[in-house]
Write a protein that holds these residues in place. Structure first.
Motif, mmCIF file in Angstrom:
data_model
loop_
_atom_site.group_PDB
_atom_site.id
_atom_site.type_symbol
_atom_site.label_atom_id
_atom_site.label_comp_id
_atom_site.label_asym_id
_atom_site.label_seq_id
_atom_site.Cartn_x
_atom_site.Cartn_y
_atom_site.Cartn_z
ATOM 1 N N GLU A 1 0.833 -1.207 0.000
ATOM 2 C CA GLU A 1 0.000 0.000 0.000
ATOM 3 C C GLU A 1 0.862 1.250 0.000
ATOM 4 N N ILE A 2 1.916 1.242 0.810
ATOM 5 C CA ILE A 2 2.807 2.399 0.872
ATOM 6 C C ILE A 2 3.521 2.599 -0.464
ATOM 7 N N GLU A 3 3.924 1.506 -1.101
ATOM 8 C CA GLU A 3 4.611 1.609 -2.388
ATOM 9 C C GLU A 3 3.696 2.245 -3.443
ATOM 10 N N ILE A 4 2.407 1.897 -3.428
ATOM 11 C CA ILE A 4 1.452 2.515 -4.350
ATOM 12 C C ILE A 4 1.416 4.031 -4.144
ATOM 13 N N GLY A 5 1.356 4.458 -2.888
ATOM 14 C CA GLY A 5 1.323 5.881 -2.583
ATOM 15 C C GLY A 5 2.603 6.593 -2.978
ATOM 16 N N LEU A 6 3.749 5.930 -2.797
ATOM 17 C CA LEU A 6 5.032 6.535 -3.170
ATOM 18 C C LEU A 6 5.138 6.715 -4.679
ATOM 19 N N LYS A 7 4.677 5.733 -5.438
ATOM 20 C CA LYS A 7 4.691 5.848 -6.904
ATOM 21 C C LYS A 7 3.816 7.005 -7.361
ATOM 22 N N ARG A 8 2.677 7.168 -6.687
ATOM 23 C CA ARG A 8 1.788 8.283 -7.025
ATOM 24 C C ARG A 8 2.469 9.616 -6.748
ATOM 25 N N ALA A 9 3.181 9.702 -5.628
ATOM 26 C CA ALA A 9 3.873 10.947 -5.278
ATOM 27 C C ALA A 9 5.005 11.252 -6.261
ATOM 28 N N LEU A 10 5.661 10.231 -6.774
ATOM 29 C CA LEU A 10 6.767 10.432 -7.715
ATOM 30 C C LEU A 10 6.288 10.916 -9.079
ATOM 31 N N THR A 11 5.082 10.547 -9.458
ATOM 32 C CA THR A 11 4.595 10.877 -10.808
ATOM 33 C C THR A 11 3.652 12.067 -10.836
ATOM 34 N N ASP A 12 3.107 12.462 -9.700
ATOM 35 C CA ASP A 12 2.151 13.571 -9.661
ATOM 36 C C ASP A 12 2.884 14.883 -9.929
ATOM 37 N N LYS A 13 2.513 15.576 -11.012
ATOM 38 C CA LYS A 13 3.206 16.812 -11.399
ATOM 39 C C LYS A 13 2.691 18.047 -10.672
ATOM 40 N N SER A 14 1.440 18.001 -10.193
ATOM 41 C CA SER A 14 0.883 19.190 -9.544
ATOM 42 C C SER A 14 1.143 19.213 -8.047
ATOM 43 N N ARG A 15 1.181 18.037 -7.401
ATOM 44 C CA ARG A 15 1.364 18.003 -5.950
ATOM 45 C C ARG A 15 2.632 17.269 -5.520
ATOM 46 N N GLY A 16 3.106 16.354 -6.370
ATOM 47 C CA GLY A 16 4.219 15.503 -5.982
ATOM 48 C C GLY A 16 5.551 15.906 -6.596
ATOM 49 N N MET A 17 6.343 14.895 -6.940
ATOM 50 C CA MET A 17 7.697 15.126 -7.445
ATOM 51 C C MET A 17 7.786 14.835 -8.950
ATOM 52 N N GLY A 18 6.625 14.906 -9.614
ATOM 53 C CA GLY A 18 6.572 14.529 -11.020
ATOM 54 C C GLY A 18 7.346 15.436 -11.956
ATOM 55 N N ASN A 19 7.697 16.625 -11.526
ATOM 56 C CA ASN A 19 8.436 17.550 -12.390
ATOM 57 C C ASN A 19 9.951 17.346 -12.308
ATOM 58 N N TYR A 20 10.393 16.430 -11.469
ATOM 59 C CA TYR A 20 11.819 16.111 -11.376
ATOM 60 C C TYR A 20 12.140 14.939 -12.306
ATOM 61 N N GLU A 21 13.337 14.980 -12.902
ATOM 62 C CA GLU A 21 13.831 13.836 -13.664
ATOM 63 C C GLU A 21 14.466 12.860 -12.674
ATOM 64 N N ILE A 22 13.816 11.748 -12.469
ATOM 65 C CA ILE A 22 14.270 10.815 -11.438
ATOM 66 C C ILE A 22 14.524 9.443 -12.037
ATOM 67 N N ASP A 23 15.697 8.920 -11.759
ATOM 68 C CA ASP A 23 16.038 7.547 -12.141
ATOM 69 C C ASP A 23 15.997 6.700 -10.873
ATOM 70 N N LEU A 24 15.041 5.795 -10.823
ATOM 71 C CA LEU A 24 14.816 5.006 -9.607
ATOM 72 C C LEU A 24 15.332 3.592 -9.806
ATOM 73 N N GLU A 25 16.231 3.172 -8.923
ATOM 74 C CA GLU A 25 16.781 1.817 -9.003
ATOM 75 C C GLU A 25 15.679 0.794 -8.728
ATOM 76 N N ASN A 26 15.686 -0.271 -9.488
ATOM 77 C CA ASN A 26 14.673 -1.312 -9.350
ATOM 78 C C ASN A 26 14.678 -1.889 -7.924
ATOM 79 N N GLY A 27 13.521 -1.930 -7.305
ATOM 80 C CA GLY A 27 13.380 -2.495 -5.964
ATOM 81 C C GLY A 27 13.617 -1.513 -4.831
ATOM 82 N N ALA A 28 14.146 -0.308 -5.147
ATOM 83 C CA ALA A 28 14.471 0.658 -4.085
ATOM 84 C C ALA A 28 13.215 1.176 -3.389
ATOM 85 N N LEU A 29 12.159 1.405 -4.188
ATOM 86 C CA LEU A 29 10.925 1.930 -3.597
ATOM 87 C C LEU A 29 10.290 0.908 -2.658
ATOM 88 N N LYS A 30 10.395 -0.348 -3.016
ATOM 89 C CA LYS A 30 9.872 -1.413 -2.152
ATOM 90 C C LYS A 30 10.613 -1.422 -0.813
#
Length: 436
Positions: A173-202
């Motif tokens: 559940e937390i991982e779902i919320g973190l992915k949403r925060a990373l991609t949301d351009k109006s409220r989250g971090m979606g305006n940043y260019e981010i390279d996320l290592e596989n499995g790091a968010l988990k």
């Protein structure tokens, strides 16, 4: 001037922490708590019927208590809602809001939700001040707290509220919320260019230990404190998240304290050494007095070990004395030693059962006469009795078959030894002397 005003509002919103910006605006965005938000659950039925009434949400931090309270209040068309924090608000604030709620109801027919965050911080007098308004429907009270309400809140408040327990979010559940925060351009971090290592968010979701707000705070710090590469890309991996994790302080609030202590006691009784040590040091690391644990060990050395190993009681008291002499951190050693001893000792509750039966007999048959030969021989009233007290040491085996219980109770069996540990020896001894 108007443009400057709205520009300032926009900047103020951006300045909010990520966790505040990502608060859900609708039930569809809310994450977790499926056990109380299922389609036909009591809570959802009440929300759909606009008949929720006053309630209290309790559970660990970062699980959505205040957010859900606000969603419920905002989602009730035709109602107003006010949010207070019990740390900063008192009786005067509550009375002011109640008076405004009365006027609102009288003039516009609008109900008012009073959302009180950290409601356990209010004392009895403060809680009592909202009772009449809750009772007559002037306000719909929704309290949120990390403390167990049956400990932290008064009985009059509890009797007027539905209680809903929130659970820690799971890692998925937390991982779902973190992915949403990373991609949301109006409220989250979606305006940043981010390279996320596989499995790091988990991994970050696992580190959060059920606290979504904590996970968002770590994610935000990781992004803002990382230096982009020459292409402007921020690289995030497990190591970055670890570096941005604060030192985790173990927290056991008042309600959970009793749950952990209960789990410790039951683990001792169940002879689970590992669980006993875990729950004991969960309490110690959260600031509980180790003497509290020693007191429970003393009780369980009698209650659950008893005659199966009478050394357990002496050992615990010796360990407690050692702890009092040397203090912490070395005192954790005799504490651990005592926990392991009691948990791994053979078990018998015969002492507890014997005590209960003796107390029951005394309460229900309090006036049974003491045999004359057991009474104090200094009183003239007993000298006329011809029966004589038999001194056991003058008999073979240091035992006589003289009766000690009152005549009406002489066939009662109060202590029933088991076959466990040393108690088997006690049982054999008692059987042997009875046969002499």
């Amino acid at each position: 001037m108007q443009n400057d005003f709205f520009d300032n509002l926009s900047h103020a919103k951006i300045a909010l922490p990520l966790a505040a910006r990502m608060r859900p605006d609708s039930f569809s965005e809310f994450i977790g708590q499926g056990h109380i938000l299922a389609n036909n659950s009591l809570l959802m039925r009440a929300i759909r019927a606009k008949n929720l009434g006053s309630c209290i949400f309790f559970g660990p931090p970062g699980t959505g208590k205040t957010t859900l309270a606000s969603l419920i209040a905002k989602g009730d068309d035709g109602s107003a809602y006010v949010v207070l924090n019990a740390v900063a608000s008192g009786v005067a604030d509550a009375k002011r809001e109640i008076e405004e709620a009365k006027e609102r109801l009288k003039m516009f027919g609008k109900r008012t939700y009073l959302v009180l965050d950290e409601c356990h911080r209010w004392n009895k007098a403060q809680q009592d001040c909202i009772l009449p308004a809750v009772e007559d429907g002037t306000i719909i009270f929704i309290g949120s707290t990390t403390e167990h309400p049956y400990i932290a809140m008064t009985k009059p408040i509890l009797s007027r509220c539905k209680i809903f327990e929130f659970k820690k979010l799971n890692a998925e559940e937390i991982e779902i919320g973190l992915k949403r925060a990373l991609t949301d351009k109006s409220r989250g971090m979606g305006n940043y260019e981010i390279d996320l290592e596989n499995g790091a968010l988990k991994q970050l979701a696992n580190y959060a230990n059920g606290d979504f707000r904590h996970a968002l705070n770590v994610l935000e710090l990781s992004v803002l404190s990382s230096v982009p590469d020459e292409n402007g890309t921020i690289h995030l991996n497990e190591q970055v998240f670890k570096e941005c994790l604060p030192n985790v302080l173990v927290s056991v609030d008042e309600g959970i304290h009793y749950d952990v202590l209960s789990a410790f006691c039951k683990s001792l009784r169940g002879s689970d050494v590992d669980a006993s040590l875990y729950y004991a040091f969960r309490l110690v690391e959260a600031g509980s007095d180790p003497l509290t644990i020693f007191r429970r060990l003393i009780a369980h050395a009698c209650e659950d070990v008893g005659m199966a190993d009478s050394n357990a009681l002496m050992f615990v008291i010796s360990a407690m004395t050692a702890y009092e002499k040397i203090g912490m951190p070395e005192g954790a050693l005799p504490l651990s030693h005592a926990i392991i001893y009691v948990a791994s000792a053979p078990k018998s509750n015969a002492v507890v059962l014997a005590r209960a039966k003796a107390q029951e007999i005394v309460k229900t048959r309090p006036d049974d006469n003491i045999p004359h030969y057991l009474r104090d021989r200094n009183y003239p009233s007993t000298l006329d009795d011809k029966s004589q007290y038999v001194y056991p040491h003058t008999h073979g085996g240091y035992y006589s078959n003289q009766k000690y219980l009152p005549k009406s109770l002489e066939n009662e069996k109060i202590y029933e030894p088991t076959e466990n540990g040393d108690e088997k020896r006690v049982k054999d001894f008692l059987r042997e002397i009875k046969s002499l």
